[in-house]
Design an enzyme around this catalytic site. Structure first.
Site, mmCIF file in Angstrom:
data_model
loop_
_atom_site.group_PDB
_atom_site.id
_atom_site.type_symbol
_atom_site.label_atom_id
_atom_site.label_comp_id
_atom_site.label_asym_id
_atom_site.label_seq_id
_atom_site.Cartn_x
_atom_site.Cartn_y
_atom_site.Cartn_z
ATOM 1 N N LYS A 1 -9.474 38.978 3.285
ATOM 2 C CA LYS A 1 -8.543 38.276 2.388
ATOM 3 C C LYS A 1 -7.093 38.612 2.731
ATOM 4 O O LYS A 1 -6.247 37.729 2.849
ATOM 5 C CB LYS A 1 -8.821 38.676 0.942
ATOM 6 C CG LYS A 1 -7.719 38.290 -0.059
ATOM 7 C CD LYS A 1 -7.966 38.922 -1.405
ATOM 8 C CE LYS A 1 -6.826 38.624 -2.384
ATOM 9 N NZ LYS A 1 -5.579 39.352 -2.041
ATOM 10 N N ASN A 2 -6.789 39.898 2.887
ATOM 11 C CA ASN A 2 -5.408 40.310 3.100
ATOM 12 C C ASN A 2 -4.892 39.941 4.489
ATOM 13 O O ASN A 2 -3.677 39.937 4.704
ATOM 14 C CB ASN A 2 -5.264 41.820 2.875
ATOM 15 C CG ASN A 2 -5.419 42.194 1.414
ATOM 16 O OD1 ASN A 2 -5.266 41.365 0.525
ATOM 17 N ND2 ASN A 2 -5.735 43.453 1.150
ATOM 18 N N ARG B 1 5.377 44.630 -9.005
ATOM 19 C CA ARG B 1 5.275 43.933 -7.723
ATOM 20 C C ARG B 1 6.433 42.954 -7.502
ATOM 21 O O ARG B 1 6.238 41.768 -7.264
ATOM 22 C CB ARG B 1 3.937 43.176 -7.640
ATOM 23 C CG ARG B 1 2.750 44.089 -7.599
ATOM 24 C CD ARG B 1 1.449 43.397 -7.873
ATOM 25 N NE ARG B 1 1.139 42.330 -6.957
ATOM 26 C CZ ARG B 1 0.080 42.311 -6.151
ATOM 27 N NH1 ARG B 1 -0.749 43.331 -6.145
ATOM 28 N NH2 ARG B 1 -0.161 41.299 -5.372
ATOM 29 N N ARG C 1 -11.355 35.787 -6.391
ATOM 30 C CA ARG C 1 -10.169 35.552 -5.580
ATOM 31 C C ARG C 1 -10.279 36.258 -4.235
ATOM 32 O O ARG C 1 -9.665 35.832 -3.252
ATOM 33 C CB ARG C 1 -8.906 36.049 -6.300
ATOM 34 C CG ARG C 1 -8.448 35.191 -7.473
ATOM 35 C CD ARG C 1 -7.138 35.707 -8.047
ATOM 36 N NE ARG C 1 -6.213 36.035 -6.982
ATOM 37 C CZ ARG C 1 -5.635 37.228 -6.815
ATOM 38 N NH1 ARG C 1 -5.883 38.212 -7.658
ATOM 39 N NH2 ARG C 1 -4.810 37.435 -5.822
ATOM 40 N N CYS D 1 -2.611 39.380 -9.435
ATOM 41 C CA CYS D 1 -3.208 40.398 -10.306
ATOM 42 C C CYS D 1 -2.170 41.107 -11.161
ATOM 43 O O CYS D 1 -1.049 41.362 -10.718
ATOM 44 C CB CYS D 1 -3.953 41.429 -9.460
ATOM 45 S SG CYS D 1 -5.418 40.773 -8.652
ATOM 46 N N ASP E 1 -5.933 49.668 -2.955
ATOM 47 C CA ASP E 1 -6.991 48.692 -3.243
ATOM 48 C C ASP E 1 -8.367 49.330 -3.355
ATOM 49 O O ASP E 1 -9.306 48.688 -3.837
ATOM 50 C CB ASP E 1 -7.021 47.607 -2.162
ATOM 51 C CG ASP E 1 -5.923 46.569 -2.352
ATOM 52 O OD1 ASP E 1 -5.253 46.602 -3.396
ATOM 53 O OD2 ASP E 1 -5.740 45.727 -1.450
#
Length: 419
Positions: free
Chosen positions: A22-23, A121, A398, A116, A306
């Site tokens: 994903k990242n 952030r 997600r 999220c 994470d």
């Protein structure tokens, strides 16, 4: 809203192939705007954030086809367009489209991104860096408008090794005249993946994987690009943690162990036996995990934020007292309240959680507030007595592809709940 039902008490056993990262895939999808031709991506995870990125690409005029983890993108007729608030709020990485829009078209507009709820952030580092390159920015509430007649390469020093800001600068620098030097750059494997794609698209880059990256220029290529997305190191760590907390044995294939080294060290410190090969990890858990006296999150190559939620779930059942310190996102430790509802003994003070391991957790109705806490709560519920419901499963989707079926294949008793 959706949830996942879990009947705990089953040891996870078996083999699984890990999804694409994903990242890694999200910034590369934003970068595809820079290639005025066709890119074919393979090993693309079918997750909600990828689907949202494709909606943005199509809004910008690109053509896409996505099937069986193959993704075809033709951005030859793409053009500048405002990314609407609804799309921007669905995922954090929507902000990464600003850099390539400026680099290719000289303008872009979007809304401050969502994602999220794990902390502030801010995108300040993104915007400051773009301004240093010559972009003119204005903000109207949550709306960000950017334009640049000419981007000019320069030296930009990041006060913190932000992954997103490093990616943003790499993307924008592809449209700058002269070299751009990024000092204090993030070093994550996903940064290296993005640089690898940009090089295939025509960028000249040195220093990827270090704290100083230099983009010397960008000469677009006309040929089709074929690019494989690497395995997801965080998803791999999450499934390994679910096996560890249930006393299981699993083999996760399709991941480079070197990308997970700090996490592997954590598993071993907690008593797990891990065997590594170039493309996979085998984990065998002890009857009871051993407490970790102290573990702190920090930017790569340190222990990743994470993975914090998954390890907190493991610590809740470990023999002894563990301390987890969160140094990246200030709200990640809020998951401890949910674990305590299952019978865990965790005290949070500031950025530290002190966890005295208990012998058993019990089922409960739980709320996953974000992608990683949802995965961590699912791991805890797999080890708990009785039945649990983890709500907010849409957050998990997600970033994790087909989690329910994967867990079933490993012996878990799980089912999806849709309202």
């Amino acid at each position: 809203m959706s949830g996942i039902g879990i009947e705990g008490g089953c040891r996870l056993t078996g083999e699984m192939e890990i999804q694409g990262s994903k990242n890694a895939v999200l910034p590369v999808l934003a970068a595809s705007i820079l290639h005025s031709g066709v890119t074919v991506f393979t090993h693309v995870p079918d997750i909600a954030d990828v689907r949202a990125s494709l909606e943005i690409l199509e809004l910008l005029g690109a053509r896409t086809e996505f099937r069986d983890h193959f993704l075809w993108i033709d951005a030859s007729e793409a053009g500048p367009s405002e990314i609407p608030k609804e799309l921007g709020e669905r995922m954090r990485s929507s902000v990464l489209f600003l850099g390539p829009l400026l680099a290719r078209f000289g303008e872009g507009a979007l809304y401050r991104p969502g994602g999220c709820a794990i902390g502030k952030r801010p995108v300040d580092y993104h915007l400051t860096g773009l301004t240093r390159l010559g972009a003119e920015l204005s903000c109207e509430g949550e709306r960000i408008l950017a334009s640049a007649r000419h981007l000019t390469g320069c030296s930009v020093t990041l006060p913190y090794p932000s992954v997103g800001a490093t990616e943003q600068l790499l993307l924008a620098a592809c449209g700058a005249n002269g070299p751009t030097r990024i000092l204090g750059a993030a070093r994550e494997p996903e940064i290296v993946t993005l640089c690898r794609y940009l090089k295939m698209a025509g960028a000249q880059i040195d220093g990827e994987g270090s704290t100083e990256i230099v983009v010397h220029g960008f000469r677009p290529v006309a040929r089709e690009i074929r690019f494989q997305i690497p395995g997801d190191r965080i998803a791999a760590g999450s499934y390994l943690a679910a096996a560890a907390v249930t006393g299981g044995r699993i083999h996760v294939e399709g991941i480079h162990p070197s990308h997970l080294w700090s996490t592997i060290c954590g598993f071993r410190q907690m008593g797990c036996d891990l065997r590594l090969d170039p493309e996979g990890i085998f984990l065998s858990a002890p009857e009871r995990l051993t407490a970790l006296p102290f573990l702190s999150t920090d930017p790569y190559p340190a222990f990743p934020t994470d993975m914090q939620s998954a390890f907190l779930a493991m610590m809740s059942l470990a023999d002894g007292e563990s301390v987890m310190e969160e140094n990246v996102f200030e709200k990640r430790l809020t998951m401890a309240k949910e674990l305590n509802r299952m019978g865990a003994n965790i005290e949070v003070e500031g950025k530290r959680a002190r966890c005295t391991g208990v012998e058993r957790l019990h089922g409960a109705e739980l709320q996953g507030a974000d992608l990683r806490s949802g995965a961590g709560l699912i791991a805890a519920a797999l080890a708990a007595d009785g039945v649990s419901t983890v709500n907010g499963f849409e957050h998990v989707e997600r970033g994790y592809e087909n989690m329910v079926e994967i867990l079933k294949s490993l012996g878990a008793k799980v089912w999806k709940i849709t309202e």
